[in-house]
Design a protein around this motif. Structure first.
Motif, PDB file in Angstrom:
ATOM      1  N   TYR A  34       0.840  -1.207   0.000  1.00  0.00           N
ATOM      2  CA  TYR A  34       0.000   0.000   0.000  1.00  0.00           C
ATOM      3  C   TYR A  34       0.871   1.252   0.000  1.00  0.00           C
ATOM      4  CZ  TYR A  34      -4.634  -2.116   0.443  1.00  0.00           C
ATOM      5  OH  TYR A  34      -5.793  -2.791   0.200  1.00  0.00           O
ATOM      6  N   SER A  37       2.627   1.721  -3.369  1.00  0.00           N
ATOM      7  CA  SER A  37       1.712   1.979  -4.488  1.00  0.00           C
ATOM      8  C   SER A  37       1.410   3.462  -4.658  1.00  0.00           C
ATOM      9  CB  SER A  37       0.411   1.189  -4.303  1.00  0.00           C
ATOM     10  OG  SER A  37      -0.330   1.711  -3.226  1.00  0.00           O
ATOM     11  N   ASN A  38       1.840   4.285  -3.700  1.00  0.00           N
ATOM     12  CA  ASN A  38       1.731   5.731  -3.895  1.00  0.00           C
ATOM     13  C   ASN A  38       2.768   6.266  -4.869  1.00  0.00           C
ATOM     14  OD1 ASN A  38      -0.360   6.985  -1.981  1.00  0.00           O
ATOM     15  ND2 ASN A  38       0.673   5.465  -0.699  1.00  0.00           N
ATOM     16  N   GLU A  57     -10.132  -6.904  -0.518  1.00  0.00           N
ATOM     17  CA  GLU A  57      -8.788  -6.405  -0.205  1.00  0.00           C
ATOM     18  C   GLU A  57      -7.846  -6.717  -1.371  1.00  0.00           C
ATOM     19  OE1 GLU A  57      -8.703  -4.783   2.684  1.00  0.00           O
ATOM     20  OE2 GLU A  57      -6.659  -4.061   2.289  1.00  0.00           O
ATOM     21  N   ASP A  60      -8.615  -4.191  -4.004  1.00  0.00           N
ATOM     22  CA  ASP A  60      -8.025  -2.886  -3.664  1.00  0.00           C
ATOM     23  C   ASP A  60      -6.543  -2.846  -4.038  1.00  0.00           C
ATOM     24  OD1 ASP A  60     -10.367  -1.930  -2.659  1.00  0.00           O
ATOM     25  OD2 ASP A  60      -9.736  -1.835  -0.559  1.00  0.00           O
ATOM     26  N   LEU A  61      -5.847  -3.910  -3.679  1.00  0.00           N
ATOM     27  CA  LEU A  61      -4.413  -3.973  -3.982  1.00  0.00           C
ATOM     28  C   LEU A  61      -4.191  -3.995  -5.494  1.00  0.00           C
ATOM     29  CD1 LEU A  61      -3.326  -6.461  -1.174  1.00  0.00           C
ATOM     30  CD2 LEU A  61      -2.339  -4.180  -1.523  1.00  0.00           C
ATOM     31  N   ARG A  64      -4.460  -0.876  -7.306  1.00  0.00           N
ATOM     32  CA  ARG A  64      -3.345   0.049  -7.071  1.00  0.00           C
ATOM     33  C   ARG A  64      -2.059  -0.435  -7.738  1.00  0.00           C
ATOM     34  NH1 ARG A  64      -4.702   3.526  -2.452  1.00  0.00           N
ATOM     35  NH2 ARG A  64      -2.484   3.966  -2.220  1.00  0.00           N
ATOM     36  N   GLU A 279      -5.638   1.544   6.640  1.00  0.00           N
ATOM     37  CA  GLU A 279      -6.709   2.414   6.126  1.00  0.00           C
ATOM     38  C   GLU A 279      -6.208   3.760   5.616  1.00  0.00           C
ATOM     39  OE1 GLU A 279      -9.813   1.843   5.219  1.00  0.00           O
ATOM     40  OE2 GLU A 279      -9.042  -0.156   5.685  1.00  0.00           O
ATOM     41  N   LYS A 282      -4.610   4.071   2.260  1.00  0.00           N
ATOM     42  CA  LYS A 282      -5.479   3.979   1.089  1.00  0.00           C
ATOM     43  C   LYS A 282      -6.112   5.321   0.755  1.00  0.00           C
ATOM     44  CE  LYS A 282      -7.125  -0.687   2.265  1.00  0.00           C
ATOM     45  NZ  LYS A 282      -8.290  -1.577   2.164  1.00  0.00           N
ATOM     46  N   GLU A 283      -6.205   6.196   1.780  1.00  0.00           N
ATOM     47  CA  GLU A 283      -6.926   7.460   1.600  1.00  0.00           C
ATOM     48  C   GLU A 283      -6.056   8.571   1.048  1.00  0.00           C
ATOM     49  OE1 GLU A 283      -9.428   6.980   5.800  1.00  0.00           O
ATOM     50  OE2 GLU A 283      -7.957   8.575   5.518  1.00  0.00           O
TER      51      GLU A 283
END
Lengths: 307, 307
Positions: A34, A37-38, A57, A60-61, A64, A279, A282-283
């Motif tokens: 996570y 992935s930014n 989940e 979500d991954l 990204r 969490e 992810k935001e």
């Protein structure tokens, strides 16, 4: 450029002075992916989960940019589960439950599609498994980073020492560095560890920041002074993911760029602790990250010309 | 510009994992004056000693620009004496002996020749005495800095709270900040302390560096990672002396300049711990200090433009 991440994907149940969770998503590879992935959408995940690990989940991954071909899903079994309770200082914790479940059978296999990854993050698993991953790589990556912990120093020191000769950078906390080197002085411990194989060493000191050692150079990155640390779980893995993500994005593994990468990792970690689980990771947006990076610049920026 | 220093001049006997001393020179005002004398030769010392305090030490101080008119020499009595033994971590210590001797009668009187000092460093003595010093000053100094400790929070909290309303900057360590504010979070503790009087707050974290708080700004100065800390006695007072010395020299009490002053204080403290007592502070040259300041720049300097 792509990043290979090896580690756990798991469930945690956490109690802190601020609250308590039931089973939430955790695991070193989850946090690292996570965070990374930014900065890159080319992440190749290697892990093992049970059939209880949520589809959403995984999605979500995947959304990204995290490839999941290397994540083994074991039917009829449960995912790794850890439960812990943090003390008021948030640096120490009691483990309440450790259910290895599928992790007992973890035998990482690198899919063909993962070959050629330039950056490798070996999360904290048994050193023999970390070695096995490296041995499966057909091309030597540009940078192999290894995370480990006290437990392996007590139960698998020979394997750990062997895998240390195969990696470029070791990531440990201060007590682990002291234990590995058998030296109380952090500077002496660092020198000794750099003679054991890795060319780079990062020593994490939690709320006191992190040190990067390379040859005779040392760089210090502070942690952001936070009003509250809500949940420190995963902060170290998030730091690692942010660090690797920046290196992958910039394609630059110089000592100078590693300094910046440590600040980026510290910034990501400062978000991680604001909520339970991954969490917050992810935001956050690029703008959030840039703003926080600027806070780091403000925090340590000084002018020495007057002296 | 001149610096008024109030504090102890004393003897210490110290045991560390690296060695042991008989009675050597110590005291908060001694360390602060030696450190500050690297930057200004206009230091006005206020303290009390017995007739056993060595003439040659007085001469050493005087030769470095430290005025001693405000140092009371009590005939037939002994100087304050402290003896302690450090643990391996060098952050914790056991006090073996505390002989107050002349310190029991300390009643600081500010000589007329000291009036007009622009900078005041109130070392860690009884808060009522710190207040008494401030009340004797005919002109409000540009900057009054106060040091204190847990002991006074336990035995003289009301006096301490009163004197806090009279000063500009408070200097404490992390555990003292937590105790004074009744807050575990350092950021919350800082906010609370800034509401108690001082406009600036420095929280010292020993080997983990120091934080400067002012309004909503925070600055972090690292400690230099040292191979060995030979003797930490006096490091905090040396930090204070170097901090004040830089401010006096540059005549600038802005937040920006305080950042530089904290780095200077940290550099001086890093010399202090290299030998027993204030010895190292007497040896170092401007070149030594400049070289070490450059190490601090290297230690924290990073480039964020790539992100």
């Amino acid at each position: 450029m792509s990043l290979l991440v090896v580690g756990t994907m798991a469930f945690d149940a956490i109690e802190t002075p601020f609250g308590k969770t039931d089973k939430i998503i955790g695991g070193s590879a989850t946090y690292a992916a996570y965070a990374a992935s930014n900065f890159t959408h080319s992440i190749k995940q290697v892990s093992i989960v049970g059939e209880d690990f949520p589809e959403e989940e995984m999605k979500d991954l995947s959304d990204r940019g995290v490839e999941l071909e290397g994540v083994e899903v074991v039917k009829g079994k449960k995912s790794f589960f850890w439960s812990g309770k943090y003390h008021l200082d948030m640096n120490t914790r009691d483990t309440l439950v450790t259910d290895l479940n599928v992790l007992a059978d973890f035998n990482p296999v690198i899919p063909d599609s993962y070959q050629g990854a330039e950056f490798v993050m070996l999360g904290n698993v048994m050193p023999a498994l970390q070695k096995k991953v490296i041995e499966q790589l057909k091309e030597r990556p540009r940078l192999i980073v290894l995370d480990t912990m006290n437990f392996w120093m007590e139960t698998a020191m020979d394997d750990l020492k062997e895998v240390l000769t195969m990696v470029d950078l070791l990531l440990v906390n201060d007590s682990e560095a002291r234990q590995l080197a058998g030296e109380y002085s952090i500077v002496k411990a660092a020198r000794k560890i750099l003679s054991m194989g890795p060319k780079y060493l990062i020593i994490k000191k939690g709320e006191h920041g992190a040190l990067l050692f390379h040859e005779n150079n040392v760089f210090f990155a502070p942690a952001l002074p936070l009003e509250d640390v809500f949940d420190p779980t995963g902060a170290g893995d998030t730091f690692a993911g942010g660090f690797m993500g920046h290196l992958v994005k910039t394609k630059d593994v110089s000592f100078e760029n590693m300094k910046t990468a440590i600040i980026v990792g510290s910034a990501l970690a400062s978000f991680c602790v604001e909520k339970f689980g991954p969490e917050r990771l992810k935001e956050i947006t690029k703008q959030d990250i840039d703003t926080r990076l600027d806070e780091f610049v403000q925090l340590v920026n000084f002018d020495i010309k007057l002296v």
